[in-house]
Write a protein that holds these residues in place. Structure first.
Motif, mmCIF file in Angstrom:
data_model
loop_
_atom_site.group_PDB
_atom_site.id
_atom_site.type_symbol
_atom_site.label_atom_id
_atom_site.label_comp_id
_atom_site.label_asym_id
_atom_site.label_seq_id
_atom_site.Cartn_x
_atom_site.Cartn_y
_atom_site.Cartn_z
ATOM 1 N N VAL A 54 -18.461 58.466 -14.987
ATOM 2 C CA VAL A 54 -17.083 58.719 -15.416
ATOM 3 C C VAL A 54 -16.996 58.757 -16.940
ATOM 4 N N ASP A 55 -17.647 57.802 -17.602
ATOM 5 C CA ASP A 55 -17.594 57.745 -19.063
ATOM 6 C C ASP A 55 -18.269 58.952 -19.710
ATOM 7 N N THR A 56 -19.279 59.493 -19.044
ATOM 8 C CA THR A 56 -19.963 60.671 -19.572
ATOM 9 C C THR A 56 -19.179 61.945 -19.286
ATOM 10 N N PHE A 57 -18.568 62.007 -18.123
ATOM 11 C CA PHE A 57 -17.867 63.219 -17.699
ATOM 12 C C PHE A 57 -16.534 63.387 -18.424
ATOM 13 N N ARG A 58 -15.860 62.294 -18.707
ATOM 14 C CA ARG A 58 -14.503 62.380 -19.280
ATOM 15 C C ARG A 58 -14.461 63.210 -20.568
ATOM 16 N N PRO A 59 -15.334 62.967 -21.557
ATOM 17 C CA PRO A 59 -15.259 63.783 -22.778
ATOM 18 C C PRO A 59 -15.662 65.244 -22.554
ATOM 19 N N LEU A 60 -16.511 65.511 -21.559
ATOM 20 C CA LEU A 60 -16.870 66.900 -21.258
ATOM 21 C C LEU A 60 -15.658 67.653 -20.714
ATOM 22 N N LEU A 61 -14.902 66.994 -19.852
ATOM 23 C CA LEU A 61 -13.677 67.599 -19.322
ATOM 24 C C LEU A 61 -12.645 67.793 -20.433
ATOM 25 N N ALA A 62 -12.533 66.807 -21.323
ATOM 26 C CA ALA A 62 -11.566 66.913 -22.418
ATOM 27 C C ALA A 62 -11.917 68.071 -23.352
ATOM 28 N N GLU A 63 -13.203 68.270 -23.599
ATOM 29 C CA GLU A 63 -13.621 69.329 -24.512
ATOM 30 C C GLU A 63 -13.552 70.716 -23.875
ATOM 31 N N HIS A 64 -13.997 70.828 -22.643
ATOM 32 C CA HIS A 64 -14.190 72.150 -22.049
ATOM 33 C C HIS A 64 -13.129 72.546 -21.021
ATOM 34 N N ALA A 65 -12.429 71.589 -20.424
ATOM 35 C CA ALA A 65 -11.478 71.920 -19.350
ATOM 36 C C ALA A 65 -10.198 71.108 -19.464
ATOM 37 N N PRO A 66 -9.557 71.110 -20.625
ATOM 38 C CA PRO A 66 -8.305 70.359 -20.758
ATOM 39 C C PRO A 66 -7.208 70.985 -19.916
ATOM 40 N N PRO A 67 -6.199 70.208 -19.537
ATOM 41 C CA PRO A 67 -5.101 70.784 -18.750
ATOM 42 C C PRO A 67 -4.313 71.795 -19.567
ATOM 43 N N GLU A 68 -3.884 72.855 -18.895
ATOM 44 C CA GLU A 68 -3.033 73.873 -19.497
ATOM 45 C C GLU A 68 -1.737 73.918 -18.694
ATOM 46 N N ASP A 69 -0.781 74.649 -19.189
ATOM 47 C CA ASP A 69 0.536 74.686 -18.540
ATOM 48 C C ASP A 69 0.549 75.690 -17.391
ATOM 49 N N VAL A 70 -0.363 75.509 -16.437
ATOM 50 C CA VAL A 70 -0.409 76.373 -15.264
ATOM 51 C C VAL A 70 -0.539 75.509 -14.014
ATOM 52 N N MET A 71 -0.075 76.051 -12.901
ATOM 53 C CA MET A 71 -0.208 75.349 -11.630
ATOM 54 C C MET A 71 -1.596 75.574 -11.047
ATOM 55 N N VAL A 72 -2.225 74.489 -10.629
ATOM 56 C CA VAL A 72 -3.512 74.528 -9.941
ATOM 57 C C VAL A 72 -3.239 74.205 -8.474
#
Length: 316
Positions: free
Chosen positions: A149-167
């Motif tokens: 989790v600690d390793t994955f969290r910054p990767l998600l923040a850098e490469h896949a941050p939330p945008e204003d779209v519905m998933v």
């Protein structure tokens, strides 16, 4: 249920059970003598309000969610969109690609308007925490979870941050229907969106093309990614990084969810999808964005390993 159907004028209709999903919800097709049909959804939690709100949001934007015909606690009467599932129709490479490009049209239209402000947000922390079942139910290696989790969290923040779209989250061939009488994006009938989030634009496309339930041809996947990039003008390098990172996140979660369904609820039919899920993880882990996570994921055993087979053999 009987009182609900009487109130809305559908009492006496013939009910045909339909295949359910991984949730506790159940579905029936109601048939009247004159040939009219509708879908009855029953949710044992009693919470169908979110599904109804999202369905109305989608239909207001000319996307083909089922119309909500009537509702009560735990019960929804829905428009019947038919049985033409993409998964059943995609019998040749040409048909598969045509269908999947229709699904991309629907995503482009969906992403062209902001998501409802009331949706939960797929934050990096939320997505990183959601891989827990892969370590606690699939591999039963909880000691590795915190590091993952600690390793994955910054990767998600850098490469896949939330945008204003519905998933929509479960955007794949068994939740998409071809509606021949409609045009453009509306030709894709949308099902199973009650767990929608506000998130990254790449999430639903990787759900579609890295489907754990069926093999999607690489040519179809490439065509879908390119069609989305052409339609939206998204940065190709950034989008492909988000696509890979979210693909690994989603499929790690699925490894755990399907294992838990088998071990705790006896739903063993989902185990057949584990090898494909595993192969998606291995393929997408090769993206450079995921290099920091590789030493951790390499410690997870594959589905055919004796350790995993021992765990899954305890199904009730």
């Amino acid at each position: 249920m009987d009182a609900f159907l009487h109130r809305v004028g559908w009492d006496g209709a013939l009910a045909e059970p339909l295949a359910g999903d991984a949730s506790g919800r159940s579905y029936s097709r109601l048939l009247r003598a004159g040939g009219e049909s509708a879908i009855l959804m029953q949710d044992p939690t009693g919470d169908t309000g979110l599904f109804a709100r999202i369905a109305r949001h989608l239909t207001a934007r000319n996307l083909s969610a089922p119309l909500v015909l009537a509702e009560a606690d735990g019960l929804l009467l829905l428009e019947d969109l038919g049985d033409a599932l993409f998964a059943r129709l995609a019998v040749t490479p040409e048909i598969e690609q045509r269908l999947y490009l229709t699904a991309v049209e629907a995503l482009v239209k969906l992403h062209a308007t902001p998501a409802p402000a009331t949706l939960p947000v797929a934050t990096p922390d939320h997505l990183a925490q959601a891989i827990d079942l892969a370590f606690c139910h699939y591999a039963q290696m909880p000691a590795l979870l915190a590091e993952a989790v600690d390793t994955f969290r910054p990767l998600l923040a850098e490469h896949a941050p939330p945008e204003d779209v519905m998933v929509l989250r479960d955007f794949h061939a068994e939740n998409l229907l071809l509606l021949e009488g409609r045009t453009g994006a509306a030709r894709a009938g949308l099902l199973d969106f009650q767990d929608a989030l506000m998130g990254n634009t790449a999430y639903d496309l990787v759900s579609l093309c890295r489907d754990v339930r069926r093999d999607v041809r690489p040519e179809t996947e490439a065509a879908c990614i390119q069609a989305y990039l052409d339609a939206t003008g998204a940065d190709p390098q950034a989008f492909r990084a988000a696509y890979a990172v979210l693909g690994v996140q989603r499929n790690l979660r699925i490894l755990g969810v399907f294992s838990r369904l088998a071990v705790t609820r006896g739903k063993t039919r989902y185990l057949e999808f584990l090898p494909r899920t595993w192969s998606h993880i291995q393929a997408q882990m090769m993206h450079p964005a995921l290099e920091p996570l590789r030493p951790i994921i390499s410690q997870l055993p594959p589905p055919d390993a004796p350790h995993i087979q021992s765990i899954l053999s305890r199904c009730p």
